[in-house]
Scaffold this active site. Sequence first.
Site, short mmCIF file in Angstrom:
data_model
loop_
_atom_site.label_atom_id
_atom_site.label_comp_id
_atom_site.label_asym_id
_atom_site.label_seq_id
_atom_site.Cartn_x
_atom_site.Cartn_y
_atom_site.Cartn_z
N VAL A 232 -6.35 3.20 4.26
CA VAL A 232 -5.44 2.04 3.31
C VAL A 232 -4.18 1.76 3.93
O VAL A 232 -3.68 2.54 4.59
CB VAL A 232 -5.42 2.45 1.96
CG1 VAL A 232 -6.50 2.76 1.17
CG2 VAL A 232 -4.38 3.50 1.86
N GLU A 233 -3.62 0.42 3.74
CA GLU A 233 -2.29 -0.03 4.18
C GLU A 233 -2.47 -0.07 5.54
O GLU A 233 -1.39 0.34 6.44
CB GLU A 233 -1.25 0.92 3.68
CG GLU A 233 -1.01 0.21 2.22
CD GLU A 233 0.64 0.82 1.71
OE1 GLU A 233 1.23 1.06 2.29
OE2 GLU A 233 0.76 1.19 0.53
N GLY A 234 -3.72 -0.35 6.28
CA GLY A 234 -3.65 -0.33 7.79
C GLY A 234 -4.41 0.96 8.47
O GLY A 234 -3.80 1.78 8.05
#
Length: 847
Positions: free
Chosen positions: A502-504
Amino acid sequence: MSTIFWILLFVGGGLYLAYRRLSLFQATVAMATALLAYTVFGDGGALWLLLLWAGLALIAALNVDEIRRSRVTQPLLRAYRKMLPNISDTEREALEAGSVWWDGEIFSGDPDWGKLRDHPAPKLSAEEQAFLDGPTEELCRMIDEWQVTHELADLPEPVWQFIKDKRFFAMIIPKEYGGLEFSAYGHSQILIKIAGRSATAASLIAVPNSLGPAELLMHYGTAEQKKRYLPGLAAGSEIPCFGLTAPRAGSDAASIPDSGVVCRGMFEGKEVLGMRLNFEKRYITLAPVATVVGLAFRLQDPEGLLGDPERSDYGITVALIPADIDGVEIGRRHLPIGIPFMNGPIKGTDVFVPLDFIVGGPKMAGQGWRMLVELLSVGRSISLPANAVGGAKAGTFATGAYARIRKQFNTSIGNFEGVQEAVARMAGLTYIADAARSVTVSAIDAGEKPAVPSAILKYHCTEMARVVANDAMDVQGGKAVCLGPRNYLGTGYASVPVMITVEGANILTRSLIIFGQGAIRCHPYVLRELEAARDPDPERGLEEFDRALFGHFGYAISNAARSFVQALTIARYANVPASGPTRRYYQQITRFSASFALATDVAMLTLGGALKKKEMLSARLGDILSMLYMASTVLKHYENSGSPEADLPLVEWSCRTLLYKAQEQLHAFLRNFPNRAVAAGLRFLIFPRGRTYFSPSDLLARRVVELVINPSASRDRLCAPVYRTLEPGSHLGLLQEAMELSIEIAPLEKKLRKAVKDGTVKALTVEEQITAGVAAGVLTEDEAHRMREADLKIMEIITVDDFDSSELARQPAKPEQDAPKRAVRKKKAAARRPVAQKEQKVAAGSG
């Protein structure tokens, strides 16, 4: 005087001038003095002296601004503009986002340690400490992770209500809107405690307090938007989610295809200027239960209705829309591996909303990417690192106790060197991750927005948590792989890929973001050169470029000298403001900082824009930056903790591991550098004595292990503030109790083993041996009682769950059953929205 003397004088003097970073004028004066002495006292021929003085004259000419700019800087500027890499608007906004902090000092090659050491230590306020000890403790007590993950696939309703009532979703919201307004450090500590108990609850609580509607509203929202949404978000009557990731765009948020077209339409009975949205998002946390959706999309204005007929594509824009508005499809769930936190897709078809729904109002149209990258630098530093650190702390706390109480071959498995290697690694990586997290969030509280450190933390904290989870599983073996209510590791282990993704995705974070952003953002001259080259004012641009360029020349020459000298002397004479057992680590970080800065400059000079595509090389440079940053935070964290001598093994293991990895990545970078001649020259300046730094010794690893397999202040500091209250269902509390009992009865076990060995006691099972030991006079009744009580509690920990086959069968709901459930959820979501909000929405639409 001999020739050797003069050679040493000029070479040594040149190294000294470069090492000390003297200005061009000061260096010119020093060279003139030395050359004058050589002319008077040396034995050089007339032609040789003439050449030397001519060279000095050229250097002296560089001190004259007009000559330097017209003859040197101007031609170089023209060439630079031709080779200047294209930087998109989104890349430029990402580079400008956030602030440069300690990461910039590492790029300098000569870090100013005072800047870090003078930074205040993080501290919880009385209110934050009370919340950590009160509602957070109670929340941990309420959660049964087995029930959450394998029975309900959700938090129980009482837990949801408790989270809302106690305002866990409102840690970042100001008090004037009903929020808690906690510091970044307080926010982080609370997430750590929850994450050590429940990865599911931690994930759900982290998102509203990170990159989401509340954060966007606080920084960019209009007064009306704040008044409309923040009180509801604080009270829990509004549940937020943020839709960014699109199926075709993935981690490339700048390429999202979701669109909004400016047009006129009907909204709540009135014709207004608005946007018609079409979007499809996935992986959106809290989407299945959300009442308000933050949405990122590309805004188009083909008819020029916003007032600028020359501009039809406004770019990425962010808006807040109610989840129950016509055209929005929401409520279905993804099932993330390991933890069933609320996560799902969102789809919108011809959704019409007023322009006032843009965060910040119509004037912020097209500013969405800037909003996202600026806020991501803060949220990334808090939410995911805290969740990763919480899991690592809980895993280390549990495994240290388990390694003490679990016995094989009549000894604790913590005495086996193979196990010790894993436990030492767990403890050391947990210390590193906690130090990086703690020091970075304290910088946020001091007003920094650390963009590059946020990427470092996101990648390395989650990767270290992955290693800790793997080691915990290895040490605890069958206990860890058999799921059930007694398993306290399985869910955390299975959830690690969620943090990684998540988040990249971590691969992209490492190979593209850390160094890619840091090389321009943190370098003391590169960004200044770029800005000067693009300056529309030719005279001002030339002047600024001249300053930056010659500053860059001096910086590069200095770093070459500093790298060579410090590598040659193993940094023993590097000037650092520290003494005692940690001094050498400060010196080694300073040494590798110069080498890293030199390697970075040479890579950018020789590869230019192609370095952006050499992801393996840039990833290694990013690793070096990360290792030096985290080693610095380890030293700062140790000082923030009061420099307890007992923690020195953890500090030494951490710094040695990080600096050794930095050295090895520098070696790998040089080994794979495409220009072999340049690589050879760099190797001479960076490793003139070869690789001289070593990883932690086995003896040091055993010292670290002793801190965590025994009750100790170091163990408590390392694993705080995990939930470890001694009560039923508190796995960590029960493990701690069992470990203490195991140590208490160790002398009795030794006495009984001796009796078995010499034949006084001949029974096989532990219970029979204890009974026989009493009969033989080896144990007293009281000793036997203590041994039985301890053994009972230890076996309860070691025991694994088993099930009847029928209990493991799952009956999935039929698809036709889903529709009425979605209708009920949507109806409930609408009911939760206050009437006042609806009235406010009408007012906003009519404006």
